[in-house]
Structure formats: structure tokens, C-alpha cells
Design a protein around this motif. Structure first.
Motif, mmCIF file in Angstrom:
data_model
loop_
_atom_site.group_PDB
_atom_site.id
_atom_site.type_symbol
_atom_site.label_atom_id
_atom_site.label_comp_id
_atom_site.label_asym_id
_atom_site.label_seq_id
_atom_site.Cartn_x
_atom_site.Cartn_y
_atom_site.Cartn_z
ATOM 1 N N THR A 9 0.823 -1.213 0.000
ATOM 2 C CA THR A 9 0.000 0.000 0.000
ATOM 3 C C THR A 9 0.857 1.263 0.000
ATOM 4 O OG1 THR A 9 -1.785 -1.125 1.175
ATOM 5 C CG2 THR A 9 -1.777 1.279 1.250
ATOM 6 N N LEU A 10 1.897 1.312 0.826
ATOM 7 C CA LEU A 10 2.697 2.531 0.955
ATOM 8 C C LEU A 10 3.490 2.849 -0.311
ATOM 9 C CD1 LEU A 10 3.893 2.282 4.670
ATOM 10 C CD2 LEU A 10 1.858 3.372 3.730
ATOM 11 N N PRO A 11 4.225 1.879 -0.916
ATOM 12 C CA PRO A 11 4.908 2.199 -2.177
ATOM 13 C C PRO A 11 3.935 2.597 -3.284
ATOM 14 C CG PRO A 11 5.804 0.187 -1.232
ATOM 15 C CD PRO A 11 4.584 0.531 -0.440
ATOM 16 N N VAL A 12 2.794 1.922 -3.349
ATOM 17 C CA VAL A 12 1.790 2.270 -4.357
ATOM 18 C C VAL A 12 1.305 3.700 -4.145
ATOM 19 C CG1 VAL A 12 -0.556 1.797 -5.165
ATOM 20 C CG2 VAL A 12 1.044 -0.096 -4.798
ATOM 21 N N ALA A 13 1.101 4.076 -2.887
ATOM 22 C CA ALA A 13 0.651 5.441 -2.575
ATOM 23 C C ALA A 13 1.700 6.467 -3.005
ATOM 24 C CB ALA A 13 0.373 5.570 -1.075
ATOM 25 N N ILE A 14 2.990 6.162 -2.790
ATOM 26 C CA ILE A 14 4.071 7.071 -3.184
ATOM 27 C C ILE A 14 4.099 7.247 -4.704
ATOM 28 C CG2 ILE A 14 6.582 7.329 -3.295
ATOM 29 C CD1 ILE A 14 6.703 5.980 -0.534
ATOM 30 N N THR A 18 3.076 10.671 -6.938
ATOM 31 C CA THR A 18 4.024 11.247 -7.897
ATOM 32 C C THR A 18 3.402 11.368 -9.290
ATOM 33 O OG1 THR A 18 5.888 10.285 -6.687
ATOM 34 C CG2 THR A 18 6.290 10.977 -8.962
ATOM 35 N N LEU A 19 2.780 10.278 -9.756
ATOM 36 C CA LEU A 19 2.200 10.263 -11.095
ATOM 37 C C LEU A 19 1.019 11.225 -11.224
ATOM 38 C CD1 LEU A 19 2.296 6.432 -11.918
ATOM 39 C CD2 LEU A 19 3.880 8.224 -12.654
ATOM 40 N N SER A 211 -3.370 9.740 2.591
ATOM 41 C CA SER A 211 -2.606 10.891 3.092
ATOM 42 C C SER A 211 -1.190 10.891 2.529
ATOM 43 C CB SER A 211 -2.549 10.859 4.629
ATOM 44 O OG SER A 211 -3.841 10.848 5.191
ATOM 45 N N LEU A 212 -0.592 9.704 2.433
ATOM 46 C CA LEU A 212 0.774 9.590 1.917
ATOM 47 C C LEU A 212 0.839 9.989 0.443
ATOM 48 C CD1 LEU A 212 3.724 8.800 2.210
ATOM 49 C CD2 LEU A 212 3.058 6.415 1.815
ATOM 50 N N SER A 213 -0.168 9.639 -0.338
ATOM 51 C CA SER A 213 -0.202 10.039 -1.749
ATOM 52 C C SER A 213 -0.192 11.557 -1.878
ATOM 53 C CB SER A 213 -1.453 9.471 -2.438
ATOM 54 O OG SER A 213 -1.344 8.087 -2.634
#
Length: 316
Positions: A9-14, A18-19, A211-213
């Protein structure tokens, strides 16, 4: 596919954050939309942080919320790191890239424990209650340290200690204290809602992913629009990564001594970067905010690796 999204979930959100930002940066036709969405995301971000903590605090055992010895030693470690960092900054030339670099490092050290730290700690099998206690203690400690220290570094900050203290407490209260109170009330007086929230163990974690996104998009924006040289930006990113590992290691070492390795490690290394970015803009050279922006990416990559190790029974 769904399992992959749940596990990472966290890497996907990052990546998603970005994208989602990049088209607004490089496509002039989207400038109008960017001006519209900017204020919207300014409201959405604290709202999702609020929901993240509300869901988490509904699961807190408030009888366990008391200070522990590891809380003190983690705070001592943070103060030592802050003092060492300030000593380096005071010897640097005003306006030099060296000073900006170490100010960026300071934003990664002096900030309080992240509001979402109890969420990740819970996912790693740690104690949400004691972690929540430390998050509150850490926020109060940083509320004193930040306005006391930063004006010494940039004399033209133009804001008094009391004003800064009140502003920081207000920010902490809205995203930490209020959901804590509501979580207590729901847990003890709104049984049906509490049972529904408890039945969704990953709900708070997914709120944090949103929130991370948003945070990632803001970080990418700050880096792209920064007027700093490319070598300085690379050094800030590198040093923020080093500081991330240093704080993670020190926190784990302290926790190992008291049998609280997970809690202590997360407590020292997982920072409230949104607050750190704000104080960098308020007190320091705005370029220093890139340090906290990079830090949030590094800490969540490390969190993702920890979660992977925990799922596979390798986390020790």
C-alpha cells in the motif's frame, strides 16, 4: 492484483502521488485545474490524517496510556541529535549551501513522532497504546523545541516563541488530540460504531495511504519548483536517508534494552514531516523543507520493508 495493493500500500501510494502530480507540472493546459485542486487537497490531507487517527484510537486501550522508560530515552536521543545538528549549523556560513543542507537535516530530526506512527506500529505488532502516549509526549516536546531553537538559526523569522508554540499546539490538537478524544468516546459510548471500526482492521492504514499520496505529491512539487542547485538537492536527499537510518537504528537499540524494539524504533524515526515542512518554511530557508519531504519518502519505504518482513515472519 488486490493482494499486491494490500501488501504494498505505501509504495503504491508514493508512486500514485508522484504520477498524479507530474501532469499538472508539465502540461500547461492543466494550470487552471491545479489552482482549483490545490486548496481542495489542503483540506483533504488533514481530514484523512484525522480519519486515520480516529480509527486507530478507537482500538487504543486507554488504561495502558502511561509514560514508560523508553519514552524518556528516545526523547533524550532526539535532543542530543538536535543539539549536535545545531552546533554544526552555527559554525556554517550564513546563506551557504552547507548551512542549508544541515538545516534540511534538522527538519528530519527535530520534528515530533508522526501522528500516524501508532497505525504502522499496530500493523507491525507493536503496542498502539504506548505508542500513542509517546506521540503526544513527543508533540509537546517539539512544540517547545522548535520555537526555542529555530529563531537562533534564522534571526529574521519574525515570530515570537509564544506565537509559534500556540500555532504548533493548534496543529497538533486538530490532528491528534481531537481524534484521541473522539476515539475514547466511540470506544466507550458508541458500541455499534466501535464494533464496525474494529471489524475493519486495515481501515486506518488505507486512510494513511491516501494521506501519503497527497504528501508525496506535495514533496515532488517542492523538489521540482525548488531554486536550489541539483548537487544540493541530491545531498539533501542522501543526508535525509542517512538520518532516517541513524534514527531508526538508535530507536531500535533503545527499544531492545527495554523490550520495546518495534515501538521505540518507530517512535524515533517516523516523523511528522508535514509539521517539519511547515516550520522550515516559517523559520528557515525554504529549500530546507526538501529534507523533510525526502524523509517522508524514505521512512515509508522502510515501513514497507518492515511490513513485508512482518508478513513473512522475518521481522525481529
Amino acid at each position: 492484483m488486490i493482494k499486491f495493493l494490500k501488501d504494498w500500500t505505501l509504495p503504491v501510494a508514493i508512486v500514485l502521488g508522484t504520477l498524479c502530480y507530474l501532469p499538472f507540472c508539465y502540461i500547461p493546459a492543466l494550470d487552471g485545474a491545479a489552482r482549483v485542486f490545490g486548496p481542495v487537497f489542503d483540506v483533504i490531507f488533514p481530514f484523512f490524517v484525522f480519519l486515520t487517527l480516529l480509527v486507530t484510537f478507537c482500538k487504543v486501550d486507554f488504561h495502558q496510556m502511561r509514560p514508560h522508560r523508553w519514552h524518556l530515552w528516545v526523547l533524550v536521543a532526539q535532543v542530543v541529535l538536535v543539539v549536535l545538528n545545531i552546533a554544526i549549523i552555527l559554525f556554517a556560513d550564513n546563506g551557504s549551501e552547507q548551512k542549508i543542507l544541515w538545516e534540511a537535516v534538522l527538519t528530519c530530526v527535530i520534528g515530533p513522532s508522526a501522528s500516524a506512527a501508532p497505525v504502522v506500529t499496530g500493523k507491525l505488532g507493536g503496542n498502539i497504546s504506548t505508542m500513542t502516549t509517546f506521540t503526544i509526549i513527543s508533540s509537546l516536546a517539539s512544540a517547545f523545541m522548535i520555537p526555542a531553537v529555530f529563531p537562533l538559526l534564522e534571526q529574521d523569522a519574525g515570530i515570537t516563541f509564544l506565537a509559534a508554540f500556540i500555532i504548533i499546539l493548534e496543529k497538533v490538537a486538530m490532528v491528534l488530540i481531537l481524534p484521541l478524544i473522539l476515539g475514547y468516546l466511540i470506544r466507550h459510548y458508541v458500541g455499534p460504531m466501535h464494533r464496525w471500526i474494529v471489524s475493519k482492521p486495515n481501515l486506518g492504514f488505507y486512510f494513511w495511504g491516501v494521506s501519503l499520496s497527497i504528501t508525496t505529491g506535495i514533496t515532488v512539487k517542492n523538489i521540482i519548483h525548488s531554486d536550489a542547485s541539483l548537487p544540493l538537492l541530491i545531498m539533501i536527499a542522501l543526508f535525509s536517508l542517512i538520518v532516517c537510518f541513524v534514527q531508526f537504528g538508535i530507536g531500535r537499540a533503545i527499544g531492545n534494552r527495554f523490550g520495546e524494539k518495534i515501538n521505540s524504533g518507530q517512535a524515533l524515526f517516523q516523523k511528522n514531516t508535514a509539521l517539519s515542512i511547515w516550520v522550515a518554511y516559517m523559520y528557515l530557508n525554504p529549500v530546507a523543507s526538501v529534507g523533510a519531504g525526502c524523509y517522508v519518502l524514505w521512512q515509508n519505504i522502510i515501513n514497507s520493508l518492515e511490513l513485508w518482513e512482518y508478513r513473512n515472519g522475518k521481522l525481529k
